[in-house]
Design a protein around this motif. Sequence first.
Motif, PDB file in Angstrom:
ATOM      1  N   THR A 309      -8.336  -8.321  13.561  1.00 31.67           N
ATOM      2  CA  THR A 309      -7.790  -7.564  12.434  1.00 31.67           C
ATOM      3  C   THR A 309      -8.427  -8.048  11.138  1.00 31.67           C
ATOM      4  O   THR A 309      -8.504  -9.255  10.889  1.00 31.67           O
ATOM      5  CB  THR A 309      -6.256  -7.730  12.339  1.00 31.67           C
ATOM      6  N   LEU A 310      -8.889  -7.109  10.315  1.00 35.05           N
ATOM      7  CA  LEU A 310      -9.435  -7.415   9.000  1.00 35.05           C
ATOM      8  C   LEU A 310      -8.486  -6.864   7.944  1.00 35.05           C
ATOM      9  O   LEU A 310      -7.905  -5.784   8.122  1.00 35.05           O
ATOM     10  CB  LEU A 310     -10.825  -6.783   8.836  1.00 35.05           C
ATOM     11  N   LYS A 311      -8.347  -7.581   6.824  1.00 33.29           N
ATOM     12  CA  LYS A 311      -7.408  -7.175   5.775  1.00 33.29           C
ATOM     13  C   LYS A 311      -8.136  -7.021   4.439  1.00 33.29           C
ATOM     14  O   LYS A 311      -9.138  -7.692   4.188  1.00 33.29           O
ATOM     15  CB  LYS A 311      -6.290  -8.199   5.644  1.00 33.29           C
ATOM     16  N   ALA A 312      -7.608  -6.122   3.607  1.00 28.56           N
ATOM     17  CA  ALA A 312      -8.204  -5.910   2.290  1.00 28.56           C
ATOM     18  C   ALA A 312      -7.183  -5.326   1.335  1.00 28.56           C
ATOM     19  O   ALA A 312      -6.209  -4.688   1.746  1.00 28.56           O
ATOM     20  CB  ALA A 312      -9.404  -4.968   2.406  1.00 28.56           C
ATOM     21  N   LYS A 313      -7.425  -5.553   0.030  1.00 30.32           N
ATOM     22  CA  LYS A 313      -6.569  -4.973  -0.997  1.00 30.32           C
ATOM     23  C   LYS A 313      -6.810  -3.473  -1.129  1.00 30.32           C
ATOM     24  O   LYS A 313      -5.911  -2.720  -1.489  1.00 30.32           O
ATOM     25  CB  LYS A 313      -6.838  -5.665  -2.330  1.00 30.32           C
ATOM     26  N   ALA A 314      -8.055  -3.051  -0.848  1.00 33.63           N
ATOM     27  CA  ALA A 314      -8.401  -1.629  -0.865  1.00 33.63           C
ATOM     28  C   ALA A 314      -9.368  -1.360   0.283  1.00 33.63           C
ATOM     29  O   ALA A 314     -10.186  -2.216   0.632  1.00 33.63           O
ATOM     30  CB  ALA A 314      -9.035  -1.232  -2.193  1.00 33.63           C
ATOM     31  N   VAL A 315      -9.250  -0.187   0.857  1.00 33.83           N
ATOM     32  CA  VAL A 315     -10.089   0.185   2.000  1.00 33.83           C
ATOM     33  C   VAL A 315     -10.756   1.528   1.721  1.00 33.83           C
ATOM     34  O   VAL A 315     -10.140   2.437   1.145  1.00 33.83           O
ATOM     35  CB  VAL A 315      -9.256   0.270   3.297  1.00 33.83           C
ATOM     36  N   ILE A 316     -12.021   1.641   2.110  1.00 31.44           N
ATOM     37  CA  ILE A 316     -12.744   2.912   2.017  1.00 31.44           C
ATOM     38  C   ILE A 316     -13.124   3.345   3.429  1.00 31.44           C
ATOM     39  O   ILE A 316     -13.845   2.623   4.138  1.00 31.44           O
ATOM     40  CB  ILE A 316     -14.012   2.776   1.147  1.00 31.44           C
ATOM     41  N   LEU A 317     -12.637   4.485   3.850  1.00 30.29           N
ATOM     42  CA  LEU A 317     -12.911   5.004   5.185  1.00 30.29           C
ATOM     43  C   LEU A 317     -14.144   5.904   5.122  1.00 30.29           C
ATOM     44  O   LEU A 317     -14.160   6.915   4.411  1.00 30.29           O
ATOM     45  CB  LEU A 317     -11.713   5.796   5.703  1.00 30.29           C
ATOM     46  N   ALA A 318     -15.178   5.523   5.847  1.00 32.58           N
ATOM     47  CA  ALA A 318     -16.434   6.291   5.859  1.00 32.58           C
ATOM     48  C   ALA A 318     -16.956   6.362   7.293  1.00 32.58           C
ATOM     49  O   ALA A 318     -18.117   6.065   7.564  1.00 32.58           O
ATOM     50  CB  ALA A 318     -17.457   5.639   4.928  1.00 32.58           C
ATOM     51  N   THR A 319     -16.068   6.759   8.200  1.00 37.76           N
ATOM     52  CA  THR A 319     -16.399   6.759   9.632  1.00 37.76           C
ATOM     53  C   THR A 319     -17.204   7.972  10.067  1.00 37.76           C
ATOM     54  O   THR A 319     -17.593   8.080  11.230  1.00 37.76           O
ATOM     55  CB  THR A 319     -15.121   6.660  10.479  1.00 37.76           C
ATOM     56  N   GLY A 320     -17.461   8.909   9.155  1.00 34.85           N
ATOM     57  CA  GLY A 320     -18.353  10.008   9.447  1.00 34.85           C
ATOM     58  C   GLY A 320     -17.816  11.021  10.442  1.00 34.85           C
ATOM     59  O   GLY A 320     -16.624  11.081  10.746  1.00 34.85           O
TER      60      GLY A 320
END
Length: 515
Positions: A309-320
Amino acid sequence: MLDNNLKTQLKAYLERLTRPIQLVASLDDCDKAKEMQTLLNEIAELSDKISLSENNDPAVRKPSFAITSPGHDISLSFAGIPMGHEFTSLVLALLQAGGHPPKVDADVIEQIKNLDGDFLFETYISLTCQNCPEVVQSLNLMAVLNPRIKSVTIDGALFQQEVEQRQIMAVPTIYLNGQVFGQGRMSVEEILAKLDTGSVQRSAEKLDAKAPYDVLIVGGGPAGSAAAIYAARKGIRTGIVAERFGGQVLDTMSIENFVSVTETEGPKFAVALEQHVKAYDVDITNLQRAEKLTQQDGMTSIQLASGATLKAKAVILATGARWREVNVPGEKEYRNHGVAYCPHCDGPLFKGKRVAVIGGGNSGVEAAIDLAGIVSHVTLIEFAAELRADAVLQKKLHSLPNVTVITQAQTTEIHGDGQKVNGISYKDRVTEAVKHVELEGVFVQIGLVPNTEWLKGTLELSRHGEIIVDAKGQTSLPGVFAAGDVTTVPYKQIVIAVGEGAKAALGAFDHLIRS
């Protein structure tokens, strides 16, 4: 074989050899063997560290040659003349066998050296295949580093009997110890992941230990790369996790419409993307598929298929997105060898040829109209009784003299000669008769499938499964942004994805400073 320019370049490369190498030729009386002999002689003349000998073992493929180094157990050979796309593979094999250090991470080198087992890889390739070199270069590197690994590259056009016996209809096709190991483009990391079953668990443990990011980008295509660059330039902790860095671009044969780049190939463009991202302080995690998104206490978590599991304050989804397939025999075998999915990108490659377009919606009719100005003839095949495209598009289509429209038609098979497409079959849904059309290309235009199955029930999606975003790339979840082909933004093009990735990163940064 080699012109003066190539000889000059190769001679400069061979000056980097740190130990002697030996070329061992296995030849017969065919014309290709004579060409191979000429090539090997020319290479040997370019460096005093290279010697040439012959092997008369009847069990060895002819014509072929091995590259080794005295005192080092290296089993690496080419059953064919590695020119065209494979010339780079030849140069790298010479350098690496001659002691020049490879440009791969130290942990990858260590993983190759520690593989336990005996591995004979036979890779069938075409000299015009753009996806083959990465596989060949990966396996050759492994053969140089690990004495228990053998790599043989086989030109399918030269060894047609083997191709027919093994019923190989696509390149690259990789055999391991006599059994099919894989088909299509594979990086050294992907090959290692299939061989080293314990690597997934080790990787998951390392990922779990990573500190939270300010911005985490999920996806390594044009949108994800642009987002990573823009985020990193803001000086914030940036990570990128991708199932396959480069994304769909890796499967694109030619790119001629990216502004400022007159012409390039998809794999080269993907390498340039990765190099640009690596020029910044971006933590890249490749070969990891996202499976779940959750939020808690202002932090977004991305759970991966490996269990990490990876964590972040903000996430950008670019899975195409991926092209929707017709799922008929021949489609996968001839992808990038006559079967294409992007008329804007690949259409000019079919100038003067006959092609079919599968799909009668807006995208299919637009593709047929575009292609009609390039190719000699377009056959548009639609499953339904009528075209589904807008009336204005249909009117334009029917005005074109080199377009045939066939409705009530179910595509049943795409045919080829083993190297490229040469026809398509369809069933008339009224008469049940199966008909055949001779042609050189097939464009599948039945829509895109966004890679959002793992997000259903998590954030707001359109009825087509695309992530709904606002003008800044913001999704329905706070702190979660999206960009590129996975979103509702129209016109799925590389140049648009890059801009959307940059915009999403700026939106994410704005979110961070305001929260």
